[in-house]
Design a protein around this motif. Structure first.
Motif, PDB file in Angstrom:
ATOM      1  N   VAL A  37      67.133  32.738 -10.889  1.00 48.35           N
ATOM      2  CA  VAL A  37      66.851  34.104 -10.609  1.00 48.35           C
ATOM      3  C   VAL A  37      65.727  34.274  -9.349  1.00 48.35           C
ATOM      4  CG1 VAL A  37      65.804  36.563 -11.308  1.00 48.35           C
ATOM      5  CG2 VAL A  37      67.551  35.161 -12.651  1.00 48.35           C
ATOM      6  N   ARG A  38      65.910  35.184  -8.533  1.00 48.09           N
ATOM      7  CA  ARG A  38      64.869  35.363  -7.289  1.00 48.09           C
ATOM      8  C   ARG A  38      64.512  36.947  -7.556  1.00 48.09           C
ATOM      9  NH1 ARG A  38      66.460  32.702  -1.789  1.00 48.09           N
ATOM     10  NH2 ARG A  38      64.125  32.688  -1.653  1.00 48.09           N
ATOM     11  N   PHE A  39      63.004  37.051  -7.222  1.00 51.27           N
ATOM     12  CA  PHE A  39      62.492  38.282  -7.096  1.00 51.27           C
ATOM     13  C   PHE A  39      61.883  38.882  -5.882  1.00 51.27           C
ATOM     14  CE2 PHE A  39      62.355  36.563 -11.145  1.00 51.27           C
ATOM     15  CZ  PHE A  39      62.448  37.516 -12.072  1.00 51.27           C
ATOM     16  N   CYS A  40      61.866  40.276  -5.526  1.00 54.77           N
ATOM     17  CA  CYS A  40      61.305  40.627  -4.537  1.00 54.77           C
ATOM     18  C   CYS A  40      60.304  41.420  -4.933  1.00 54.77           C
ATOM     19  CB  CYS A  40      62.424  41.766  -3.865  1.00 54.77           C
ATOM     20  SG  CYS A  40      61.122  42.670  -2.564  1.00 54.77           S
ATOM     21  N   PRO A  41      58.970  40.897  -5.422  1.00 58.21           N
ATOM     22  CA  PRO A  41      57.818  41.771  -5.910  1.00 58.21           C
ATOM     23  C   PRO A  41      57.198  42.731  -4.894  1.00 58.21           C
ATOM     24  CG  PRO A  41      57.410  39.608  -4.946  1.00 58.21           C
ATOM     25  CD  PRO A  41      58.666  39.693  -5.100  1.00 58.21           C
ATOM     26  N   THR A  42      57.155  43.871  -5.542  1.00 61.01           N
ATOM     27  CA  THR A  42      56.566  45.017  -4.754  1.00 61.01           C
ATOM     28  C   THR A  42      55.572  46.043  -5.668  1.00 61.01           C
ATOM     29  OG1 THR A  42      58.524  45.487  -3.505  1.00 61.01           O
ATOM     30  CG2 THR A  42      57.251  47.171  -3.547  1.00 61.01           C
ATOM     31  N   GLY A  43      54.543  46.404  -5.112  1.00 57.96           N
ATOM     32  CA  GLY A  43      53.429  47.135  -5.624  1.00 57.96           C
ATOM     33  C   GLY A  43      52.139  46.559  -5.927  1.00 57.96           C
ATOM     34  N   GLY A  44      51.390  46.975  -4.971  1.00 63.25           N
ATOM     35  CA  GLY A  44      50.006  46.431  -5.041  1.00 63.25           C
ATOM     36  C   GLY A  44      49.696  45.371  -4.177  1.00 63.25           C
ATOM     37  N   ILE A  45      50.668  44.720  -3.368  1.00 56.57           N
ATOM     38  CA  ILE A  45      50.650  43.679  -2.746  1.00 56.57           C
ATOM     39  C   ILE A  45      50.022  44.134  -1.369  1.00 56.57           C
ATOM     40  CG2 ILE A  45      51.799  41.644  -1.612  1.00 56.57           C
ATOM     41  CD1 ILE A  45      54.055  41.940  -3.937  1.00 56.57           C
ATOM     42  N   THR A  46      49.065  43.372  -0.983  1.00 49.99           N
ATOM     43  CA  THR A  46      48.447  43.310   0.268  1.00 49.99           C
ATOM     44  C   THR A  46      48.599  42.179   1.236  1.00 49.99           C
ATOM     45  OG1 THR A  46      46.284  42.291  -0.080  1.00 49.99           O
ATOM     46  CG2 THR A  46      46.588  44.622  -0.583  1.00 49.99           C
ATOM     47  N   LEU A  47      48.155  42.331   2.503  1.00 53.57           N
ATOM     48  CA  LEU A  47      48.343  41.147   3.537  1.00 53.57           C
ATOM     49  C   LEU A  47      47.662  39.843   2.949  1.00 53.57           C
ATOM     50  CD1 LEU A  47      49.015  40.380   6.596  1.00 53.57           C
ATOM     51  CD2 LEU A  47      46.996  41.146   7.137  1.00 53.57           C
ATOM     52  N   ASP A  48      46.482  40.081   2.307  1.00 57.43           N
ATOM     53  CA  ASP A  48      45.834  39.052   1.766  1.00 57.43           C
ATOM     54  C   ASP A  48      46.499  38.339   0.390  1.00 57.43           C
ATOM     55  OD1 ASP A  48      43.699  39.315   3.691  1.00 57.43           O
ATOM     56  OD2 ASP A  48      42.488  40.543   2.391  1.00 57.43           O
ATOM     57  N   SER A  49      47.055  39.050  -0.229  1.00 63.39           N
ATOM     58  CA  SER A  49      47.819  38.685  -1.541  1.00 63.39           C
ATOM     59  C   SER A  49      49.037  38.174  -1.316  1.00 63.39           C
ATOM     60  CB  SER A  49      47.839  39.504  -2.488  1.00 63.39           C
ATOM     61  OG  SER A  49      48.424  40.596  -2.419  1.00 63.39           O
ATOM     62  N   ALA A  50      49.782  38.743  -0.204  1.00 61.78           N
ATOM     63  CA  ALA A  50      51.311  38.223  -0.073  1.00 61.78           C
ATOM     64  C   ALA A  50      51.449  36.674   0.159  1.00 61.78           C
ATOM     65  CB  ALA A  50      51.707  38.923   1.290  1.00 61.78           C
ATOM     66  N   ALA A  97      50.410  34.362  -1.481  1.00 63.57           N
ATOM     67  CA  ALA A  97      50.800  33.575  -2.775  1.00 63.57           C
ATOM     68  C   ALA A  97      51.995  33.916  -3.486  1.00 63.57           C
ATOM     69  CB  ALA A  97      49.522  34.042  -3.776  1.00 63.57           C
ATOM     70  N   TYR A  98      52.474  34.964  -3.193  1.00 61.14           N
ATOM     71  CA  TYR A  98      53.756  35.392  -3.625  1.00 61.14           C
ATOM     72  C   TYR A  98      54.959  34.608  -2.734  1.00 61.14           C
ATOM     73  CZ  TYR A  98      52.246  39.315  -6.337  1.00 61.14           C
ATOM     74  OH  TYR A  98      51.560  40.079  -7.287  1.00 61.14           O
ATOM     75  N   LEU A  99      54.862  34.581  -1.459  1.00 63.63           N
ATOM     76  CA  LEU A  99      55.694  33.958  -0.662  1.00 63.63           C
ATOM     77  C   LEU A  99      55.757  32.543  -0.744  1.00 63.63           C
ATOM     78  CD1 LEU A  99      54.712  36.051   2.622  1.00 63.63           C
ATOM     79  CD2 LEU A  99      57.084  36.109   1.432  1.00 63.63           C
ATOM     80  N   ALA A 100      54.727  31.798  -1.618  1.00 61.97           N
ATOM     81  CA  ALA A 100      54.554  30.323  -1.641  1.00 61.97           C
ATOM     82  C   ALA A 100      55.850  30.155  -2.781  1.00 61.97           C
ATOM     83  CB  ALA A 100      53.235  29.998  -1.884  1.00 61.97           C
ATOM     84  N   LEU A 101      56.068  31.011  -3.603  1.00 62.43           N
ATOM     85  CA  LEU A 101      56.660  30.756  -4.943  1.00 62.43           C
ATOM     86  C   LEU A 101      58.220  30.621  -4.614  1.00 62.43           C
ATOM     87  CD1 LEU A 101      55.244  33.322  -7.508  1.00 62.43           C
ATOM     88  CD2 LEU A 101      54.573  31.090  -6.910  1.00 62.43           C
ATOM     89  N   ASN A 102      58.836  29.749  -5.207  1.00 61.36           N
ATOM     90  CA  ASN A 102      60.293  29.260  -5.107  1.00 61.36           C
ATOM     91  C   ASN A 102      61.210  30.519  -5.436  1.00 61.36           C
ATOM     92  OD1 ASN A 102      59.685  26.757  -3.701  1.00 61.36           O
ATOM     93  ND2 ASN A 102      59.968  25.725  -5.780  1.00 61.36           N
ATOM     94  N   ASN A 103      60.670  31.216  -6.641  1.00 60.92           N
ATOM     95  CA  ASN A 103      61.700  32.358  -6.964  1.00 60.92           C
ATOM     96  C   ASN A 103      61.335  33.605  -6.404  1.00 60.92           C
ATOM     97  OD1 ASN A 103      59.157  32.413  -8.124  1.00 60.92           O
ATOM     98  ND2 ASN A 103      60.053  33.134 -10.398  1.00 60.92           N
ATOM     99  N   VAL A 104      60.943  33.726  -5.219  1.00 61.38           N
ATOM    100  CA  VAL A 104      60.475  34.850  -4.521  1.00 61.38           C
ATOM    101  C   VAL A 104      61.416  34.845  -3.327  1.00 61.38           C
ATOM    102  CG1 VAL A 104      58.820  36.073  -2.977  1.00 61.38           C
ATOM    103  CG2 VAL A 104      58.037  35.369  -5.313  1.00 61.38           C
ATOM    104  N   LEU A 105      62.245  36.004  -3.129  1.00 66.80           N
ATOM    105  CA  LEU A 105      63.263  36.201  -2.047  1.00 66.80           C
ATOM    106  C   LEU A 105      62.662  36.675  -1.048  1.00 66.80           C
ATOM    107  CD1 LEU A 105      66.262  36.449  -1.110  1.00 66.80           C
ATOM    108  CD2 LEU A 105      65.993  38.678  -2.331  1.00 66.80           C
ATOM    109  N   CYS A 106      61.723  37.727  -1.270  1.00 66.46           N
ATOM    110  CA  CYS A 106      61.255  38.232  -0.209  1.00 66.46           C
ATOM    111  C   CYS A 106      59.857  39.300  -0.964  1.00 66.46           C
ATOM    112  CB  CYS A 106      61.916  39.610   0.520  1.00 66.46           C
ATOM    113  SG  CYS A 106      62.678  40.909  -0.486  1.00 66.46           S
ATOM    114  N   VAL A 107      58.937  39.837  -0.191  1.00 62.53           N
ATOM    115  CA  VAL A 107      57.926  40.483  -0.524  1.00 62.53           C
ATOM    116  C   VAL A 107      57.510  41.943   0.015  1.00 62.53           C
ATOM    117  CG1 VAL A 107      55.212  40.635  -0.711  1.00 62.53           C
ATOM    118  CG2 VAL A 107      56.339  38.384  -1.020  1.00 62.53           C
ATOM    119  N   GLY A 108      57.701  42.945  -0.936  1.00 63.50           N
ATOM    120  CA  GLY A 108      57.638  44.273  -0.366  1.00 63.50           C
ATOM    121  C   GLY A 108      56.384  44.955  -0.451  1.00 63.50           C
TER     122      GLY A 108
END
Length: 213
Positions: free
Chosen positions: A158-171, A173-184
């Motif tokens: 499974v892969r995810f598009c995390p969204t909600g409360g994410i910023t330029l600074d925190s993005a 860490a999300y993009l580095a995860l193998n199960n992240v499709l994209c970041v919103g």
């Protein structure tokens, strides 16, 4: 389209542009210059929400005038909105949560659905129907990066598009995860800059964001 085909469609859409600006349209005059500024910054997919009555018209306009941009519909809540965004030409659909109604609609949908989840039980509800791509919302409030790392164990495909409360600074860490499709997120096109018509600033944010991956 089958869910497997829709999964491949999502993967192809986000293969080269792993950021998804979440945009609420307040004026139709903003639509084209806003999207052009994001595209100039290197961002080629957008989620147009239905949080205002202009969402559907904005999707239709973009599909007609900017066919190279991947246009999704967000904040889709029920079957009427689901059909409306399909008719408007949305290339994918994003929901803030997952109901039985929405999940069933997505099974036979001609365009991919990213159902919103925040718990393992919600992932399982979609997984049993064949879903392998989800929106994690609200990402930061529901557990953020540690939650996605935990999900990687039982939900290896499974892969995810995390969204909600994410910023330029925190993005990153999300993009580095193998199960992240994209970041919103909204940081790429803040409402304040849209209201000002500051397209140059939005282009710069797009460039800074695109440089993350």
């Amino acid at each position: 389209m089958s869910l497997l085909e829709n999964t491949h469609t999502l993967d192809a859409l986000f293969a080269h542009s792993r950021l998804l600006p979440v945009i609420t349209i307040e004026s139709m005059h903003d639509v084209l210059p806003l999207i052009d500024a994001l595209a100039a910054g290197g961002i080629n997919n957008v989620e147009i929400t239905l949080r205002t009555p202009l969402g559907l018209s904005a999707i239709e306009l973009l599909r007609l005038e900017r066919p190279a941009i991947g246009v999704g519909a967000g904040t889709v809540m029920d079957s009427m909105q689901f059909q409306a965004v399909v008719d408007a030409g949305a290339q994918f659909i994003v929901t803030p949560g997952c109901t039985d109604e929405l999940l069933q609609l997505g099974v036979d949908s001609p365009v991919p659905l990213l159902p919103g989840v925040a718990t393992a039980s919600e992932v399982l509800a979609g997984y049993r129907l064949g879903y392998r791509r989800f929106k994690l919302f609200p990402a930061q409030a529901s557990g953020g990066v540690p939650l996605l790392e935990a999900f990687a164990g039982p939900f290896g495909d499974v892969r995810f598009c995390p969204t909600g409360g994410i910023t330029l600074d925190s993005a990153p860490a999300y993009l580095a995860l193998n199960n992240v499709l994209c970041v919103g997120g909204t940081w790429m096109a803040p409402r304040s800059l849209i209201r000002e018509g500051n397209w140059a600033a939005i282009q710069r944010l797009g460039e800074e964001s695109a440089a993350l991956f």
